[in-house]
Motif scaffolding. Structure first.
Motif, PDB file in Angstrom:
ATOM      1  N   ASP A   1       1.057  -1.464  -0.190  1.00 22.92           N
ATOM      2  CA  ASP A   1       0.057  -0.186   0.368  1.00 22.92           C
ATOM      3  C   ASP A   1       1.206   1.058  -0.175  1.00 22.92           C
ATOM      4  OD1 ASP A   1      -2.445  -1.308   0.323  1.00 22.92           O
ATOM      5  OD2 ASP A   1      -2.589  -1.247   2.518  1.00 22.92           O
ATOM      6  N   ALA A   2       1.482   1.533   0.772  1.00 29.25           N
ATOM      7  CA  ALA A   2       2.690   2.188   0.737  1.00 29.25           C
ATOM      8  C   ALA A   2       3.422   2.501  -0.853  1.00 29.25           C
ATOM      9  CB  ALA A   2       3.793   2.076   2.074  1.00 29.25           C
ATOM     10  N   MET A   3       3.986   1.769  -1.177  1.00 25.46           N
ATOM     11  CA  MET A   3       4.629   1.656  -2.014  1.00 25.46           C
ATOM     12  C   MET A   3       3.723   2.036  -3.628  1.00 25.46           C
ATOM     13  SD  MET A   3       7.467  -1.679  -2.363  1.00 25.46           S
ATOM     14  CE  MET A   3       7.213  -1.073  -4.201  1.00 25.46           C
ATOM     15  N   VAL A   4       2.581   1.677  -3.741  1.00 23.42           N
ATOM     16  CA  VAL A   4       1.297   2.144  -4.134  1.00 23.42           C
ATOM     17  C   VAL A   4       1.032   3.202  -4.196  1.00 23.42           C
ATOM     18  CG1 VAL A   4      -0.946   1.824  -5.223  1.00 23.42           C
ATOM     19  CG2 VAL A   4       0.076   0.511  -4.543  1.00 23.42           C
ATOM     20  N   ILE A   5       0.665   4.070  -2.878  1.00 24.95           N
ATOM     21  CA  ILE A   5       1.434   5.705  -3.007  1.00 24.95           C
ATOM     22  C   ILE A   5       2.110   6.776  -3.231  1.00 24.95           C
ATOM     23  CG2 ILE A   5       0.481   6.962  -0.808  1.00 24.95           C
ATOM     24  CD1 ILE A   5      -0.701   5.390   0.816  1.00 24.95           C
ATOM     25  N   GLY A   6       3.635   5.709  -2.911  1.00 23.32           N
ATOM     26  CA  GLY A   6       4.230   6.472  -3.105  1.00 23.32           C
ATOM     27  C   GLY A   6       4.744   6.723  -5.334  1.00 23.32           C
ATOM     28  N   VAL A   7       4.278   5.335  -5.809  1.00 22.00           N
ATOM     29  CA  VAL A   7       4.584   5.201  -7.163  1.00 22.00           C
ATOM     30  C   VAL A   7       2.981   6.346  -8.194  1.00 22.00           C
ATOM     31  CG1 VAL A   7       4.325   3.473  -9.253  1.00 22.00           C
ATOM     32  CG2 VAL A   7       5.375   3.515  -7.032  1.00 22.00           C
ATOM     33  N   GLU A   8       2.024   6.537  -7.613  1.00 10.76           N
ATOM     34  CA  GLU A   8       0.557   6.972  -7.367  1.00 10.76           C
ATOM     35  C   GLU A   8       0.822   8.493  -7.814  1.00 10.76           C
ATOM     36  OE1 GLU A   8      -2.433   5.606  -5.979  1.00 10.76           O
ATOM     37  OE2 GLU A   8      -2.683   4.061  -6.944  1.00 10.76           O
ATOM     38  N   ALA A   9       1.755   8.303  -6.633  1.00 14.50           N
ATOM     39  CA  ALA A   9       2.306  10.158  -6.166  1.00 14.50           C
ATOM     40  C   ALA A   9       2.971  10.988  -6.948  1.00 14.50           C
ATOM     41  CB  ALA A   9       2.477  10.864  -4.806  1.00 14.50           C
TER      42      ALA A   9
ATOM     43  N   MET B   1      10.567   2.460  -3.608  1.00 12.31           N
ATOM     44  CA  MET B   1      11.449   1.680  -2.047  1.00 12.31           C
ATOM     45  C   MET B   1      12.265   2.226  -1.122  1.00 12.31           C
ATOM     46  SD  MET B   1      12.198  -1.698  -4.979  1.00 12.31           S
ATOM     47  CE  MET B   1      13.359  -1.250  -6.018  1.00 12.31           C
ATOM     48  N   ASP B   2      12.753   3.484  -1.749  1.00 16.43           N
ATOM     49  CA  ASP B   2      13.133   4.032  -0.661  1.00 16.43           C
ATOM     50  C   ASP B   2      12.453   5.092   0.244  1.00 16.43           C
ATOM     51  OD1 ASP B   2      15.959   4.974   0.663  1.00 16.43           O
ATOM     52  OD2 ASP B   2      16.130   6.679  -0.923  1.00 16.43           O
ATOM     53  N   GLN B   3      11.394   5.554   0.428  1.00 12.95           N
ATOM     54  CA  GLN B   3      10.890   6.169   0.577  1.00 12.95           C
ATOM     55  C   GLN B   3       9.762   4.930   1.582  1.00 12.95           C
ATOM     56  OE1 GLN B   3      10.369   9.402   1.674  1.00 12.95           O
ATOM     57  NE2 GLN B   3      11.858   9.645   0.283  1.00 12.95           N
ATOM     58  N   VAL B   4       9.928   3.304   1.324  1.00 14.86           N
ATOM     59  CA  VAL B   4       9.160   2.638   2.129  1.00 14.86           C
ATOM     60  C   VAL B   4      10.238   2.224   3.116  1.00 14.86           C
ATOM     61  CG1 VAL B   4       7.574   0.571   2.261  1.00 14.86           C
ATOM     62  CG2 VAL B   4       7.367   2.277   0.440  1.00 14.86           C
ATOM     63  N   ALA B   5      11.430   1.997   1.841  1.00 14.99           N
ATOM     64  CA  ALA B   5      12.387   1.345   3.591  1.00 14.99           C
ATOM     65  C   ALA B   5      13.013   2.214   4.627  1.00 14.99           C
ATOM     66  CB  ALA B   5      13.570   1.429   2.597  1.00 14.99           C
ATOM     67  N   SER B   6      12.799   3.328   4.288  1.00 17.31           N
ATOM     68  CA  SER B   6      13.062   4.601   5.135  1.00 17.31           C
ATOM     69  C   SER B   6      12.130   4.895   5.834  1.00 17.31           C
ATOM     70  CB  SER B   6      14.019   5.874   5.409  1.00 17.31           C
ATOM     71  OG  SER B   6      12.456   6.332   3.700  1.00 17.31           O
ATOM     72  N   ALA B   7      10.713   4.722   6.033  1.00 21.72           N
ATOM     73  CA  ALA B   7       9.369   5.214   6.909  1.00 21.72           C
ATOM     74  C   ALA B   7       9.568   4.082   7.746  1.00 21.72           C
ATOM     75  CB  ALA B   7       8.754   5.595   5.924  1.00 21.72           C
TER      76      ALA B   7
ATOM     77  N   SER C   1       4.397  -0.137 -17.087  1.00 20.67           N
ATOM     78  CA  SER C   1       3.939   0.951 -15.987  1.00 20.67           C
ATOM     79  C   SER C   1       3.750   0.441 -14.659  1.00 20.67           C
ATOM     80  CB  SER C   1       3.494   1.877 -16.067  1.00 20.67           C
ATOM     81  OG  SER C   1       2.893   2.349 -15.341  1.00 20.67           O
ATOM     82  N   VAL C   2       4.849   0.720 -14.263  1.00 16.45           N
ATOM     83  CA  VAL C   2       4.275  -0.381 -12.573  1.00 16.45           C
ATOM     84  C   VAL C   2       3.288  -0.400 -11.805  1.00 16.45           C
ATOM     85  CG1 VAL C   2       6.784  -1.218 -12.888  1.00 16.45           C
ATOM     86  CG2 VAL C   2       6.471   0.188 -11.483  1.00 16.45           C
ATOM     87  N   ALA C   3       2.750   1.337 -12.003  1.00 17.23           N
ATOM     88  CA  ALA C   3       1.877   1.613 -11.353  1.00 17.23           C
ATOM     89  C   ALA C   3       0.717   0.765 -11.253  1.00 17.23           C
ATOM     90  CB  ALA C   3       1.086   2.766 -11.025  1.00 17.23           C
ATOM     91  N   GLY C   4       0.018   0.153 -12.177  1.00 23.55           N
ATOM     92  CA  GLY C   4      -1.635  -0.116 -12.360  1.00 23.55           C
ATOM     93  C   GLY C   4      -0.993  -2.426 -11.435  1.00 23.55           C
ATOM     94  N   ILE C   5       0.652  -2.611 -11.960  1.00 23.17           N
ATOM     95  CA  ILE C   5       0.993  -3.702 -11.539  1.00 23.17           C
ATOM     96  C   ILE C   5       0.800  -3.525 -10.111  1.00 23.17           C
ATOM     97  CG2 ILE C   5       2.833  -5.322 -10.982  1.00 23.17           C
ATOM     98  CD1 ILE C   5       3.623  -4.534 -14.144  1.00 23.17           C
TER      99      ILE C   5
END
Length: 304
Positions: free
Chosen positions: A169-177, A185-191, A245-249
């Motif tokens: 879910d966090a990765m989806v939010i980052g990619v869609e942003a 992945m960097d943002q999720v790993a650091s957060a 695109s990886v967003a849909g995946i």
């Protein structure tokens, strides 16, 4: 009992002499030779050691080298690869590298043999049972480090399974942003914290060292036993190779992970009555029967 203690003491002394002889006859390890070569050119305080500490370090390195050689003799290549894979599943803890796990196996075998002999004689007080306790303890002590690593790997993979939906879910939010896959992945790993964050950090570190993203994701898939994570890595690899695109995946996999987490929770809830059946049957029902039927049994016994 005195004969058993004397035999165990003699066996321990012989084993100690054998290990000491092996350690003395072995050449110094490569790491120790490199340190000696560097010490010849160093003048700093970290290079100056007194004779006692140098002798102690030398003896320690000799003993470690002897145990390493013994561990290599007792561990074939296939078993070494299996231990390396189990350590990957456990997250490669810094305190327990592969060499230390291999070194702990012969030591555990010796300790296990002694413990097996002690408990076998203490349980039966028969000398013949010691002949069974020693091999059993030897095998148990030899396999104990591998079992501990295996248990740590199972627990870590379970944590990855539980945290994967939130990470998705966090990765989806980052990619869609608007972030890329690496930045997300960097943002999720650091957060976040936990095994999944550690795996993402390792993927990013491998990519910073020059490893292709495809190879880094394949390495992550090989270090886990979670099927959902393996499917996600396969989908991301195919998306990178085909230019999709990886967003849909990520969105589809995140929705699938939420559904699977709900299904796992429902499955665990359905298992609760079955797990409670035996404790209720063997712990609560006897007490209930005593309270309900006990007075009637006492009255009937007095009547007859």
């Amino acid at each position: 009992m005195a004969t058993i203690v004397l035999g165990a003491a003699v066996a321990g002394i012989v084993l100690a002499f054998v290990l000491a002889a092996v350690a003395v006859l072995l050449p110094p390890p490569r790491f120790e030779r490199i340190l000696r070569a560097l010490a010849a050119f160093g003048t700093g305080p970290e290079m100056r050691r007194d004779t006692g500490s140098a002798l102690q370090s030398r003896l320690r390195s000799l003993v470690i080298a002897g145990l390493d050689r013994l561990a290599e003799l007792l561990t074939p290549a296939a078993d070494r690869e299996r231990l390396s894979r189990l350590l990957d599943y456990a997250g490669n803890p810094a305190a327990w590298p592969l060499a230390r796990v291999m070194r702990a196996r012969p030591f555990g075998a010796v300790v296990g043999a002694g413990v097996g002999a002690f408990f076998a004689y203490g349980w039966t007080e028969d000398t013949d049972s010691v002949l069974i306790g020693i091999p059993a303890g030897l095998v148990a002590g030899f396999l104990l480090p591998q079992l501990l690593v295996y248990n740590a790997g199972i627990k870590r993979q379970e944590k990855i399974t539980y945290s994967l939906p939130d990470v998705m879910d966090a990765m989806v939010i980052g990619v869609e942003a608007g972030l890329g896959l690496d930045s997300a992945m960097d943002q999720v790993a650091s957060a976040t914290t936990g095994p999944m964050a550690d795996e993402l950090n390792r993927v990013l570190q491998e990519m910073r060292l020059g490893v292709a993203r495809t190879e880094a994701l394949r390495s992550l898939a090989s270090r886990t036993t979670v099927r959902d994570l393996k499917r996600l890595m396969t989908a991301l690899i195919q998306a990178g190779e085909l230019g999709i695109s990886v967003a849909g995946i990520l969105r589809e996999h995140a929705a699938d992970q939420r559904m699977r987490r709900r299904q796992r929770a429902e499955e665990m809830a359905q298992k609760v009555p079955v797990k409670l059946l035996f404790p209720v049957m063997f712990c609560m029902f006897p007490a209930i029967f005593i309270v309900v039927v006990g007075p009637a049994v006492i009255t009937l016994s007095k009547a007859f």
